[in-house]
Design a protein around this motif. Structure first.
Motif, PDB file in Angstrom:
ATOM      1  N   LEU A 112     -25.075   2.990   8.383  1.00 32.34           N
ATOM      2  CA  LEU A 112     -24.126   2.539   9.393  1.00 32.34           C
ATOM      3  C   LEU A 112     -24.125   3.389  10.659  1.00 32.34           C
ATOM      4  O   LEU A 112     -23.675   2.934  11.709  1.00 32.34           O
ATOM      5  CB  LEU A 112     -22.704   2.532   8.814  1.00 32.34           C
ATOM      6  N   TYR A 113     -24.612   4.621  10.573  1.00 29.84           N
ATOM      7  CA  TYR A 113     -24.444   5.559  11.682  1.00 29.84           C
ATOM      8  C   TYR A 113     -25.765   5.897  12.360  1.00 29.84           C
ATOM      9  O   TYR A 113     -26.810   5.962  11.712  1.00 29.84           O
ATOM     10  CB  TYR A 113     -23.819   6.871  11.191  1.00 29.84           C
ATOM     11  N   THR A 114     -25.683   6.141  13.662  1.00 30.74           N
ATOM     12  CA  THR A 114     -26.853   6.652  14.379  1.00 30.74           C
ATOM     13  C   THR A 114     -26.963   8.156  14.186  1.00 30.74           C
ATOM     14  O   THR A 114     -28.047   8.722  14.314  1.00 30.74           O
ATOM     15  CB  THR A 114     -26.727   6.338  15.882  1.00 30.74           C
ATOM     16  N   ARG A 115     -25.834   8.804  13.904  1.00 31.01           N
ATOM     17  CA  ARG A 115     -25.812  10.221  13.557  1.00 31.01           C
ATOM     18  C   ARG A 115     -24.584  10.448  12.685  1.00 31.01           C
ATOM     19  O   ARG A 115     -23.658   9.629  12.676  1.00 31.01           O
ATOM     20  CB  ARG A 115     -25.745  11.098  14.806  1.00 31.01           C
ATOM     21  N   THR A 116     -24.551  11.550  11.962  1.00 31.39           N
ATOM     22  CA  THR A 116     -23.432  11.821  11.067  1.00 31.39           C
ATOM     23  C   THR A 116     -22.137  11.975  11.859  1.00 31.39           C
ATOM     24  O   THR A 116     -22.078  12.765  12.808  1.00 31.39           O
ATOM     25  CB  THR A 116     -23.684  13.103  10.256  1.00 31.39           C
ATOM     26  N   PRO A 117     -21.071  11.238  11.504  1.00 26.74           N
ATOM     27  CA  PRO A 117     -19.797  11.367  12.220  1.00 26.74           C
ATOM     28  C   PRO A 117     -19.251  12.791  12.122  1.00 26.74           C
ATOM     29  O   PRO A 117     -19.347  13.437  11.083  1.00 26.74           O
ATOM     30  CB  PRO A 117     -18.880  10.382  11.490  1.00 26.74           C
ATOM     31  N   ASP A 118     -18.671  13.256  13.222  1.00 26.93           N
ATOM     32  CA  ASP A 118     -18.067  14.589  13.283  1.00 26.93           C
ATOM     33  C   ASP A 118     -16.580  14.446  12.974  1.00 26.93           C
ATOM     34  O   ASP A 118     -15.774  14.144  13.861  1.00 26.93           O
ATOM     35  CB  ASP A 118     -18.281  15.185  14.679  1.00 26.93           C
ATOM     36  N   LEU A 119     -16.213  14.678  11.712  1.00 24.27           N
ATOM     37  CA  LEU A 119     -14.822  14.497  11.301  1.00 24.27           C
ATOM     38  C   LEU A 119     -13.898  15.521  11.934  1.00 24.27           C
ATOM     39  O   LEU A 119     -12.721  15.237  12.166  1.00 24.27           O
ATOM     40  CB  LEU A 119     -14.709  14.532   9.779  1.00 24.27           C
ATOM     41  N   ASP A 120     -14.407  16.708  12.223  1.00 22.54           N
ATOM     42  CA  ASP A 120     -13.575  17.717  12.884  1.00 22.54           C
ATOM     43  C   ASP A 120     -13.141  17.243  14.267  1.00 22.54           C
ATOM     44  O   ASP A 120     -12.016  17.515  14.708  1.00 22.54           O
ATOM     45  CB  ASP A 120     -14.327  19.049  13.009  1.00 22.54           C
ATOM     46  N   ALA A 121     -14.020  16.536  14.945  1.00 20.41           N
ATOM     47  CA  ALA A 121     -13.684  16.015  16.273  1.00 20.41           C
ATOM     48  C   ALA A 121     -12.845  14.753  16.196  1.00 20.41           C
ATOM     49  O   ALA A 121     -11.998  14.505  17.060  1.00 20.41           O
ATOM     50  CB  ALA A 121     -14.964  15.734  17.050  1.00 20.41           C
ATOM     51  N   LEU A 122     -13.063  13.951  15.159  1.00 22.50           N
ATOM     52  CA  LEU A 122     -12.371  12.655  15.048  1.00 22.50           C
ATOM     53  C   LEU A 122     -10.945  12.772  14.550  1.00 22.50           C
ATOM     54  O   LEU A 122     -10.034  12.146  15.083  1.00 22.50           O
ATOM     55  CB  LEU A 122     -13.171  11.737  14.127  1.00 22.50           C
ATOM     56  N   LEU A 123     -10.739  13.586  13.508  1.00 19.12           N
ATOM     57  CA  LEU A 123      -9.446  13.617  12.830  1.00 19.12           C
ATOM     58  C   LEU A 123      -8.463  14.557  13.515  1.00 19.12           C
ATOM     59  O   LEU A 123      -8.865  15.547  14.121  1.00 19.12           O
ATOM     60  CB  LEU A 123      -9.642  14.037  11.377  1.00 19.12           C
ATOM     61  N   PRO A 124      -7.161  14.262  13.400  1.00 17.72           N
ATOM     62  CA  PRO A 124      -6.155  15.139  14.022  1.00 17.72           C
ATOM     63  C   PRO A 124      -6.024  16.461  13.287  1.00 17.72           C
ATOM     64  O   PRO A 124      -6.424  16.574  12.145  1.00 17.72           O
ATOM     65  CB  PRO A 124      -4.863  14.322  13.918  1.00 17.72           C
ATOM     66  N   PRO A 174       0.834  -1.215   0.000  1.00 23.65           N
ATOM     67  CA  PRO A 174       0.000   0.000   0.000  1.00 23.65           C
ATOM     68  C   PRO A 174       0.859   1.251   0.000  1.00 23.65           C
ATOM     69  O   PRO A 174       2.093   1.180  -0.043  1.00 23.65           O
ATOM     70  CB  PRO A 174      -0.779  -0.124   1.308  1.00 23.65           C
ATOM     71  N   LYS A 175       0.211   2.384   0.054  1.00 20.15           N
ATOM     72  CA  LYS A 175       0.895   3.652   0.268  1.00 20.15           C
ATOM     73  C   LYS A 175       0.822   3.984   1.755  1.00 20.15           C
ATOM     74  O   LYS A 175      -0.167   3.680   2.425  1.00 20.15           O
ATOM     75  CB  LYS A 175       0.228   4.772  -0.536  1.00 20.15           C
ATOM     76  N   TRP A 176       1.876   4.622   2.250  1.00 17.07           N
ATOM     77  CA  TRP A 176       1.899   5.037   3.655  1.00 17.07           C
ATOM     78  C   TRP A 176       2.201   6.527   3.762  1.00 17.07           C
ATOM     79  O   TRP A 176       3.260   6.934   4.267  1.00 17.07           O
ATOM     80  CB  TRP A 176       2.939   4.229   4.431  1.00 17.07           C
ATOM     81  N   PRO A 177       1.296   7.381   3.291  1.00 19.22           N
ATOM     82  CA  PRO A 177       1.526   8.830   3.408  1.00 19.22           C
ATOM     83  C   PRO A 177       1.407   9.285   4.853  1.00 19.22           C
ATOM     84  O   PRO A 177       0.697   8.672   5.661  1.00 19.22           O
ATOM     85  CB  PRO A 177       0.409   9.423   2.556  1.00 19.22           C
ATOM     86  N   ALA A 178       2.103  10.357   5.180  1.00 21.21           N
ATOM     87  CA  ALA A 178       2.059  10.877   6.546  1.00 21.21           C
ATOM     88  C   ALA A 178       0.718  11.535   6.857  1.00 21.21           C
ATOM     89  O   ALA A 178       0.264  11.520   8.008  1.00 21.21           O
ATOM     90  CB  ALA A 178       3.194  11.878   6.765  1.00 21.21           C
ATOM     91  N   GLU A 179       0.087  12.112   5.835  1.00 20.86           N
ATOM     92  CA  GLU A 179      -1.154  12.856   6.051  1.00 20.86           C
ATOM     93  C   GLU A 179      -2.359  12.107   5.495  1.00 20.86           C
ATOM     94  O   GLU A 179      -2.255  11.382   4.509  1.00 20.86           O
ATOM     95  CB  GLU A 179      -1.058  14.244   5.400  1.00 20.86           C
ATOM     96  N   VAL A 180      -3.503  12.316   6.117  1.00 18.87           N
ATOM     97  CA  VAL A 180      -4.740  11.692   5.651  1.00 18.87           C
ATOM     98  C   VAL A 180      -5.303  12.488   4.476  1.00 18.87           C
ATOM     99  O   VAL A 180      -4.975  13.658   4.288  1.00 18.87           O
ATOM    100  CB  VAL A 180      -5.788  11.621   6.774  1.00 18.87           C
ATOM    101  N   ASP A 181      -6.151  11.826   3.689  1.00 15.99           N
ATOM    102  CA  ASP A 181      -6.869  12.514   2.623  1.00 15.99           C
ATOM    103  C   ASP A 181      -8.313  12.696   3.096  1.00 15.99           C
ATOM    104  O   ASP A 181      -9.124  11.776   3.031  1.00 15.99           O
ATOM    105  CB  ASP A 181      -6.820  11.704   1.324  1.00 15.99           C
ATOM    106  N   ARG A 182      -8.617  13.886   3.580  1.00 16.94           N
ATOM    107  CA  ARG A 182      -9.918  14.131   4.185  1.00 16.94           C
ATOM    108  C   ARG A 182     -11.052  13.945   3.179  1.00 16.94           C
ATOM    109  O   ARG A 182     -12.118  13.424   3.518  1.00 16.94           O
ATOM    110  CB  ARG A 182      -9.980  15.530   4.802  1.00 16.94           C
ATOM    111  N   GLY A 183     -10.835  14.367   1.945  1.00 16.11           N
ATOM    112  CA  GLY A 183     -11.895  14.227   0.950  1.00 16.11           C
ATOM    113  C   GLY A 183     -12.321  12.783   0.765  1.00 16.11           C
ATOM    114  O   GLY A 183     -13.517  12.492   0.613  1.00 16.11           O
ATOM    115  N   SER A 184     -11.369  11.862   0.792  1.00 14.73           N
ATOM    116  CA  SER A 184     -11.706  10.441   0.627  1.00 14.73           C
ATOM    117  C   SER A 184     -12.473   9.924   1.838  1.00 14.73           C
ATOM    118  O   SER A 184     -13.369   9.078   1.707  1.00 14.73           O
ATOM    119  CB  SER A 184     -10.433   9.616   0.399  1.00 14.73           C
ATOM    120  N   ILE A 185     -12.130  10.427   3.023  1.00 15.29           N
ATOM    121  CA  ILE A 185     -12.851  10.020   4.233  1.00 15.29           C
ATOM    122  C   ILE A 185     -14.283  10.545   4.195  1.00 15.29           C
ATOM    123  O   ILE A 185     -15.221   9.863   4.617  1.00 15.29           O
ATOM    124  CB  ILE A 185     -12.109  10.505   5.491  1.00 15.29           C
TER     125      ILE A 185
END
Length: 321
Positions: A309-321, A286-297
């Motif tokens: 899958l979700y009971t409510r929309t995930p909060d990516l601002d709270a989840l991601l670094p 695979p690829k091991w980039p240091a940074e995440v690709d937020r658009g793909s998430i």
């Protein structure tokens, strides 16, 4: 780290209610000796986590004052409870499982990137495979059939559903079953399942037994898909910010080392997987980039919502670094 620590106070309160074990038990905490902190990490015995094993062997984590104790598990969905209960201080999980946990109010905090797709169809480290003589030629043909994923309701059934859609099929007609990655080749060969979403080294093992790939499901979602990340609990991040920062820095260094040393990645796999040595040269890394690709998430999040899958929309601002 600023986003990682955001909202931790609220998460810590929730953690008390959702933890599976007592955080006051000293045996559950990371330990320090001689300036080195030992942390327990929940991982999956697949190619994705090679940078951690390689980084440990090369002294990268030691240089940052850390020693890793890695414990194998079947998937991210199984690792999340271990991290929340402080059985592990860090864990490796696919993004779908992390978003499901976060949407359910479980106080998980992503720390650093884990692994990403190569972005090349037919040349990715994960693929949807079927038995060579099955007559199945596309993901659409899996309607009414049984497909294995390592754990249910994670990134693998989500991405397979997208492959079925892209091929013009109805993903609701596919039956998903839970089988560990290293058991998928045998299950496919025996006819126990009709297809499997396998990642390396199980993918190459299955192909060596005659399986054929009908879709590159990660790439079908995004050619820059962030597949998984390393994470911790809100409580651990609050209580041990320096350890979290060290883990983040060391892991980024280990990711870069793995990306630049593919032969060493293949060799380290023999220490924690069952891959036969003669198959090592065939592995797709695979690829091991240091940074995440937020658009793909975000794309993956939207697919999860479509699949309920979700009971409510995930909060990516709270989840991601």
């Amino acid at each position: 780290m600023r986003r990682l620590l955001a909202g931790i106070a609220t998460g810590a309160l929730l953690l008390t209610a959702t933890a599976c074990g007592s955080s006051d038990d000293p045996s559950d905490k990371s330990s320090s000796s001689g300036g080195v902190t030992t942390v327990k990490v929940g991982v999956i015995p697949i190619v994705d986590v090679a940078p951690l094993h390689l980084g440990q062997e090369k002294g990268i984590f030691g240089k940052h004052g850390l020693k890793l104790e890695m414990t194998p598990a079947q998937g991210g969905a199984a690792i999340v409870p271990g991290v929340v209960s402080n059985q592990f201080q860090f864990g490796f999980s696919n993004m779908a499982s992390l978003m499901i946990a976060q949407s359910n109010g479980v106080p998980v905090q992503a720390v650093v990137n884990g692994v990403a797709t190569t972005g090349e169809k037919g040349k990715d480290f994960g693929g949807l495979v079927v038995k060579g003589d099955s007559g199945i030629t596309s993901a659409k043909d899996l309607e009414g059939r049984k497909v294995a994923v390592n754990t249910l309701k994670n990134i693998n059934d989500t991405t397979v559903r997208e492959s079925v859609r892209e091929a013009g099929g109805d993903p609701s007609k596919v039956t998903f079953v839970e089988i560990a990655f290293d058991q998928m080749p045998a299950a496919l060969d025996s006819g126990e399942i009709d297809g499997a979403m396998a990642v390396e080294p199980a993918l190459t093992t299955a192909k060596s037994q005659g399986a054929v790939e009908v879709a590159s499901s990660y790439v079908d979602v995004s050619d820059k898909l962030t597949v998984a990340m390393y994470f911790t609990s809100a409580q651990y991040a609050q209580q041990n910010p320096e350890v979290v920062e060290k883990f983040e820095a060391a892991t980024k260094e280990a990711l870069a080392y793995a990306d630049g040393h593919p032969d060493e990645v293949r060799e380290i796999l023999t220490t924690y997987t069952k891959i036969p040595a003669d198959l090592l040269p065939r592995l797709t890394l695979p690829k091991w980039p240091a940074e995440v690709d937020r658009g793909s998430i975000e794309t993956l999040r939207d697919l999860g919502e479509k699949d309920g899958l979700y009971t409510r929309t995930p909060d990516l601002d709270a989840l991601l670094p």
